[in-house]
Design a protein around this motif. Sequence first.
Motif, PDB file in Angstrom:
ATOM      1  N   ASP A 140      14.368  -8.129  65.754  1.00 13.11           N
ATOM      2  CA  ASP A 140      13.488  -7.357  66.631  1.00 13.11           C
ATOM      3  C   ASP A 140      12.823  -8.344  67.590  1.00 13.11           C
ATOM      4  OD1 ASP A 140      11.396  -6.077  67.840  1.00 13.11           O
ATOM      5  OD2 ASP A 140      10.536  -5.250  65.996  1.00 13.11           O
ATOM      6  N   PRO A 141      13.100  -8.238  68.890  1.00 14.20           N
ATOM      7  CA  PRO A 141      12.544  -9.217  69.845  1.00 14.20           C
ATOM      8  C   PRO A 141      11.024  -9.350  69.749  1.00 14.20           C
ATOM      9  CG  PRO A 141      14.105  -7.764  70.947  1.00 14.20           C
ATOM     10  CD  PRO A 141      13.940  -7.235  69.552  1.00 14.20           C
ATOM     11  N   ASP A 142      10.354  -8.299  69.307  1.00 13.56           N
ATOM     12  CA  ASP A 142       8.888  -8.335  69.246  1.00 13.56           C
ATOM     13  C   ASP A 142       8.366  -9.089  68.030  1.00 13.56           C
ATOM     14  OD1 ASP A 142       8.554  -6.965  71.598  1.00 13.56           O
ATOM     15  OD2 ASP A 142       8.578  -4.997  70.621  1.00 13.56           O
ATOM     16  N   HIS A 162       5.654 -13.813  67.915  1.00  9.29           N
ATOM     17  CA  HIS A 162       5.899 -12.377  67.759  1.00  9.29           C
ATOM     18  C   HIS A 162       6.152 -11.710  69.107  1.00  9.29           C
ATOM     19  CE1 HIS A 162       5.151 -12.742  63.568  1.00  9.29           C
ATOM     20  NE2 HIS A 162       3.907 -13.151  63.744  1.00  9.29           N
ATOM     21  N   GLY A 163       7.042 -12.313  69.895  1.00  9.73           N
ATOM     22  CA  GLY A 163       7.454 -11.693  71.150  1.00  9.73           C
ATOM     23  C   GLY A 163       6.504 -11.898  72.314  1.00  9.73           C
ATOM     24  N   GLN A 164       5.400 -12.619  72.085  1.00  8.79           N
ATOM     25  CA  GLN A 164       4.428 -12.836  73.164  1.00  8.79           C
ATOM     26  C   GLN A 164       4.392 -14.333  73.501  1.00  8.79           C
ATOM     27  OE1 GLN A 164       2.585  -9.996  74.195  1.00  8.79           O
ATOM     28  NE2 GLN A 164       3.662  -8.817  72.616  1.00  8.79           N
ATOM     29  N   PRO A 165       4.255 -14.652  74.776  1.00 12.75           N
ATOM     30  CA  PRO A 165       4.160 -16.064  75.149  1.00 12.75           C
ATOM     31  C   PRO A 165       2.805 -16.643  74.760  1.00 12.75           C
ATOM     32  CG  PRO A 165       3.781 -14.699  77.068  1.00 12.75           C
ATOM     33  CD  PRO A 165       4.126 -13.743  75.944  1.00 12.75           C
ATOM     34  N   VAL A 166       2.795 -17.915  74.399  1.00 15.42           N
ATOM     35  CA  VAL A 166       1.533 -18.591  74.081  1.00 15.42           C
ATOM     36  C   VAL A 166       1.182 -19.447  75.300  1.00 15.42           C
ATOM     37  CG1 VAL A 166       0.380 -20.179  72.504  1.00 15.42           C
ATOM     38  CG2 VAL A 166       2.170 -18.653  71.642  1.00 15.42           C
ATOM     39  N   ARG A 209       8.882 -36.900  75.578  1.00 11.68           N
ATOM     40  CA  ARG A 209       9.370 -38.231  75.945  1.00 11.68           C
ATOM     41  C   ARG A 209      10.053 -38.925  74.759  1.00 11.68           C
ATOM     42  NH1 ARG A 209       4.322 -39.246  78.822  1.00 11.68           N
ATOM     43  NH2 ARG A 209       4.614 -38.394  80.902  1.00 11.68           N
ATOM     44  N   GLY A 210       9.820 -38.415  73.545  1.00  7.36           N
ATOM     45  CA  GLY A 210      10.407 -39.029  72.360  1.00  7.36           C
ATOM     46  C   GLY A 210      11.916 -38.818  72.275  1.00  7.36           C
ATOM     47  N   LYS A 211      12.546 -39.569  71.365  1.00  8.00           N
ATOM     48  CA  LYS A 211      14.003 -39.438  71.238  1.00  8.00           C
ATOM     49  C   LYS A 211      14.409 -38.205  70.424  1.00  8.00           C
ATOM     50  CE  LYS A 211      17.529 -42.201  70.905  1.00  8.00           C
ATOM     51  NZ  LYS A 211      18.143 -42.150  72.223  1.00  8.00           N
ATOM     52  N   ASP A 212      13.487 -37.717  69.605  1.00  6.92           N
ATOM     53  CA  ASP A 212      13.800 -36.560  68.771  1.00  6.92           C
ATOM     54  C   ASP A 212      12.946 -35.365  69.188  1.00  6.92           C
ATOM     55  OD1 ASP A 212      15.667 -37.432  66.385  1.00  6.92           O
ATOM     56  OD2 ASP A 212      14.326 -39.109  66.833  1.00  6.92           O
ATOM     57  N   VAL A 213      13.596 -34.252  69.420  1.00  5.26           N
ATOM     58  CA  VAL A 213      12.911 -33.040  69.855  1.00  5.26           C
ATOM     59  C   VAL A 213      13.209 -31.951  68.825  1.00  5.26           C
ATOM     60  CG1 VAL A 213      12.933 -31.227  71.619  1.00  5.26           C
ATOM     61  CG2 VAL A 213      13.004 -33.633  72.303  1.00  5.26           C
ATOM     62  N   THR A 214      12.165 -31.301  68.309  1.00  5.93           N
ATOM     63  CA  THR A 214      12.406 -30.224  67.347  1.00  5.93           C
ATOM     64  C   THR A 214      12.226 -28.860  68.013  1.00  5.93           C
ATOM     65  OG1 THR A 214      10.106 -30.118  66.618  1.00  5.93           O
ATOM     66  CG2 THR A 214      11.543 -31.631  65.436  1.00  5.93           C
ATOM     67  N   VAL A 215      13.096 -27.940  67.621  1.00  5.52           N
ATOM     68  CA  VAL A 215      13.004 -26.550  68.055  1.00  5.52           C
ATOM     69  C   VAL A 215      13.039 -25.703  66.794  1.00  5.52           C
ATOM     70  CG1 VAL A 215      14.217 -24.675  69.232  1.00  5.52           C
ATOM     71  CG2 VAL A 215      14.152 -26.959  70.273  1.00  5.52           C
ATOM     72  N   GLU A 216      12.003 -24.909  66.577  1.00  2.00           N
ATOM     73  CA  GLU A 216      11.961 -24.047  65.394  1.00  2.00           C
ATOM     74  C   GLU A 216      11.865 -22.595  65.831  1.00  2.00           C
ATOM     75  OE1 GLU A 216       9.057 -26.098  62.349  1.00  2.00           O
ATOM     76  OE2 GLU A 216       8.769 -26.823  64.407  1.00  2.00           O
ATOM     77  N   ILE A 217      12.773 -21.794  65.312  1.00  2.00           N
ATOM     78  CA  ILE A 217      12.817 -20.385  65.665  1.00  2.00           C
ATOM     79  C   ILE A 217      12.663 -19.565  64.392  1.00  2.00           C
ATOM     80  CG2 ILE A 217      14.255 -18.544  66.633  1.00  2.00           C
ATOM     81  CD1 ILE A 217      15.696 -21.452  67.759  1.00  2.00           C
ATOM     82  N   ASP A 218      11.751 -18.605  64.419  1.00  2.00           N
ATOM     83  CA  ASP A 218      11.581 -17.706  63.279  1.00  2.00           C
ATOM     84  C   ASP A 218      11.872 -16.282  63.745  1.00  2.00           C
ATOM     85  OD1 ASP A 218      10.894 -16.245  61.071  1.00  2.00           O
ATOM     86  OD2 ASP A 218       9.060 -17.374  60.653  1.00  2.00           O
ATOM     87  N   LEU A 219      12.918 -15.681  63.157  1.00  2.00           N
ATOM     88  CA  LEU A 219      13.324 -14.347  63.604  1.00  2.00           C
ATOM     89  C   LEU A 219      12.578 -13.231  62.874  1.00  2.00           C
ATOM     90  CD1 LEU A 219      17.221 -14.803  63.774  1.00  2.00           C
ATOM     91  CD2 LEU A 219      15.585 -14.989  65.639  1.00  2.00           C
ATOM     92  N   CYS A 220      11.900 -13.544  61.763  1.00  2.00           N
ATOM     93  CA  CYS A 220      11.185 -12.518  60.981  1.00  2.00           C
ATOM     94  C   CYS A 220      12.104 -11.359  60.615  1.00  2.00           C
ATOM     95  CB  CYS A 220      10.005 -11.973  61.786  1.00  2.00           C
ATOM     96  SG  CYS A 220       8.458 -12.750  61.376  1.00  2.00           S
ATOM     97  N   ALA A 221      13.333 -11.660  60.221  1.00  4.09           N
ATOM     98  CA  ALA A 221      14.275 -10.583  59.910  1.00  4.09           C
ATOM     99  C   ALA A 221      14.919 -10.760  58.544  1.00  4.09           C
ATOM    100  CB  ALA A 221      15.369 -10.523  60.987  1.00  4.09           C
ATOM    101  N   ALA A 264       9.700 -12.570  82.284  1.00  2.00           N
ATOM    102  CA  ALA A 264      10.514 -12.433  81.075  1.00  2.00           C
ATOM    103  C   ALA A 264       9.827 -13.199  79.958  1.00  2.00           C
ATOM    104  CB  ALA A 264      11.912 -12.994  81.310  1.00  2.00           C
ATOM    105  N   CYS A 265       9.977 -12.748  78.706  1.00  2.63           N
ATOM    106  CA  CYS A 265       9.301 -13.358  77.551  1.00  2.63           C
ATOM    107  C   CYS A 265       7.791 -13.370  77.782  1.00  2.63           C
ATOM    108  CB  CYS A 265       9.821 -14.776  77.282  1.00  2.63           C
ATOM    109  SG  CYS A 265      11.576 -14.850  76.947  1.00  2.63           S
TER     110      CYS A 265
END
Lengths: 395, 395
Positions: free
Chosen positions: A325-327, A341-345, A358-370, B76-77
Amino acid sequence: MTDDLPKGFRAGTAAAGFKTTGRDDLGLIVSDRPAVAAGLFTQNAFKAAPVLVCQELLRRGGPVLAVLANSGQANACTGDEGIVNCRATQLLAAQAAGLAPNDILPISTGVIGAQLRMNLWRAAIPALVQSLGRRDAEGFTRAFMTTDAFPKFASRDIGLSGGGARLTVMAKGAGMICPNMATMLCVALTDAATEREPWQAMFRRAVAFTFNRVSVDGDTSTNDTILGLANGASGVAVQSPADLALLEEALTGILGQVAHMLVMDGEGAGRVIHITARGAADETDAERVARSVGHSQLVKTAIYGGDANWGRIVTAVGYSGARFDPDRVSMALCGVERFCHGQPVNDDQEARLAELLRGKDVTVEIDLCAGSGEYTLQASDLGHEYVSLNADYRS
Amino acid sequence: MTDDLPKGFRAGTAAAGFKTTGRDDLGLIVSDRPAVAAGLFTQNAFKAAPVLVCQELLRRGGPVLAVLANSGQANACTGDEGIVNCRATQLLAAQAAGLAPNDILPISTGVIGAQLRMNLWRAAIPALVQSLGRRDAEGFTRAFMTTDAFPKFASRDIGLSGGGARLTVMAKGAGMICPNMATMLCVALTDAATEREPWQAMFRRAVAFTFNRVSVDGDTSTNDTILGLANGASGVAVQSPADLALLEEALTGILGQVAHMLVMDGEGAGRVIHITARGAADETDAERVARSVGHSQLVKTAIYGGDANWGRIVTAVGYSGARFDPDRVSMALCGVERFCHGQPVNDDQEARLAELLRGKDVTVEIDLCAGSGEYTLQASDLGHEYVSLNADYRS
């Protein structure tokens, strides 16, 4: 020189001239006794000649004695002549080393589509065999490197119930900036004695958790090969479930170490994107999301540019095909939540994010709540070095 | 100025300041009578606020009177606030132009994730409405361009059984070098009178043969929108099957023309790869093969570099997931066969190929020998301009 390889294995290398640099481009590993062999190969429908030859050998199920590796020529998309040439290289090496052709597993990497230059093979084989026992793990690894910035190898000593054994892994495949060479070749050697079934099974599991979670450009090579040889020269047998677990733990650990080296290869030239998708309906959906983000050219160029353009990440989640659910979706970049929860921060974290990027390691965490599906993937960024290296690779 | 638009449509534009360049970034089209509306939208799960608002309006099925377009901000988003803001822009334009909010279809493109700057909208709406009737198709198109190198619009006069009608299409979306803006917005206007069902159906078919066969980077935007308004101001009705066929033919032709403009956008900066997969088990498999080749970073960088590294193309066919016998596949690059029934063609065509690869258009033909499925795709190459434009798009 050879004390770093597991017992009973000798390595040799030679400069055959497949590459114009004059560096070693041919390598041979020989075991002094029959070894139990495991193998995993590319899923590409066009399998290189050495892949087809290895697969046939492993299907027979018998032991092997050697691995013959070359760089500079992939012997892929080379048709019937490619198979004939591959078998001829087995024969050449076998005659010179006193083996049978089917004792030898061949692996190749390099330009696709050109036939092997057999005259160079014939000329180089004597020196190759003469050098057996005079090369270490690093030397062998260097012989099948292509554009790798550094050789990738690692060893571990394992304490098993019957005593100590050694495990050495040697691999090639340049991650960050040379994905042209997405071809990944890997040879694992151990002097423990083990049986074929559990040895093959532990490779399958270990690779699923390591190499298969690394993404460079999504191009699956014609030559990807992982070979495992266990020759038992240590006199220590792996038989109990506890011993098997210890060996598998060591194998998974060392393959993970080497997989990280692959992604880190472009020292100073790029960033590693660590993508975690969680809360998916199942693991397949989590993998879909992680791969969609990790393969997105727009995400990869933004990370290369140090641009916190997080909308591109959410967009890639949106076309992944996963169910959610995109929301209810949330996303954090470098630990800073950008989408909740579908809203921009829209707080004032841009300057902090620019610093973190600027660091060599970049983290991306996605939570789908599904659900509870989770998957992690290490991906490379996409920058000018990639384009330069791959726009004119053959010349 | 306005004689190039179909009868009964007026266009206006303004520079609201969403973009820092001071160029027009806001556009309005108003019909002097109710128009039948068709719409096609992005498949991304994260649909921009204007996409959601348009979809809701079109679901009601009634006529519309206007299209409100902006660049610089994608909305968007942006969550609930994005929807509220989108509706507020409808209200502002409606009040100024003497319309109802639900008469207006909104479309947006630009940076994802930032909220609309409503103060700029409020300040710009009066000038926007005052300019109605003073802009032509090019002027309106320029107002919703982003990094497009040139405005993309075209018109055709159609002879129908009841007389002449006009069809004008205006689009944005930069193909070759700015795929960041993979967002594709397109507005089609006609003064023919037609009914809703066949009008919507012909859009669906025309888009499948045109826009859906263009690939830039595989990133599906949150904002992709195609709108079609038919207001009947010419007094000519489309009713017979023959008239419908004429209108559909004109629509397909003009959308094809505009789709080609999208891929050609990077004038002088890149190449267009025309990929044809034939002989597939079915059309789905043919599409799999064409997209696998068209999305391969290794193929795209090789074509950018003018490198006839055809093995990368065969490799991409190999991991496409299509069903075929590798020993029956053939492939030609720029009309020169490189791979024939699974065997490489190692003739002396390298110099000729290098010459052919200097052109702006590169053809790739793949024959799977597995059936009669066929699919064609136009893809862009991948070069330094892409990386530069997309690595730091927001700043």
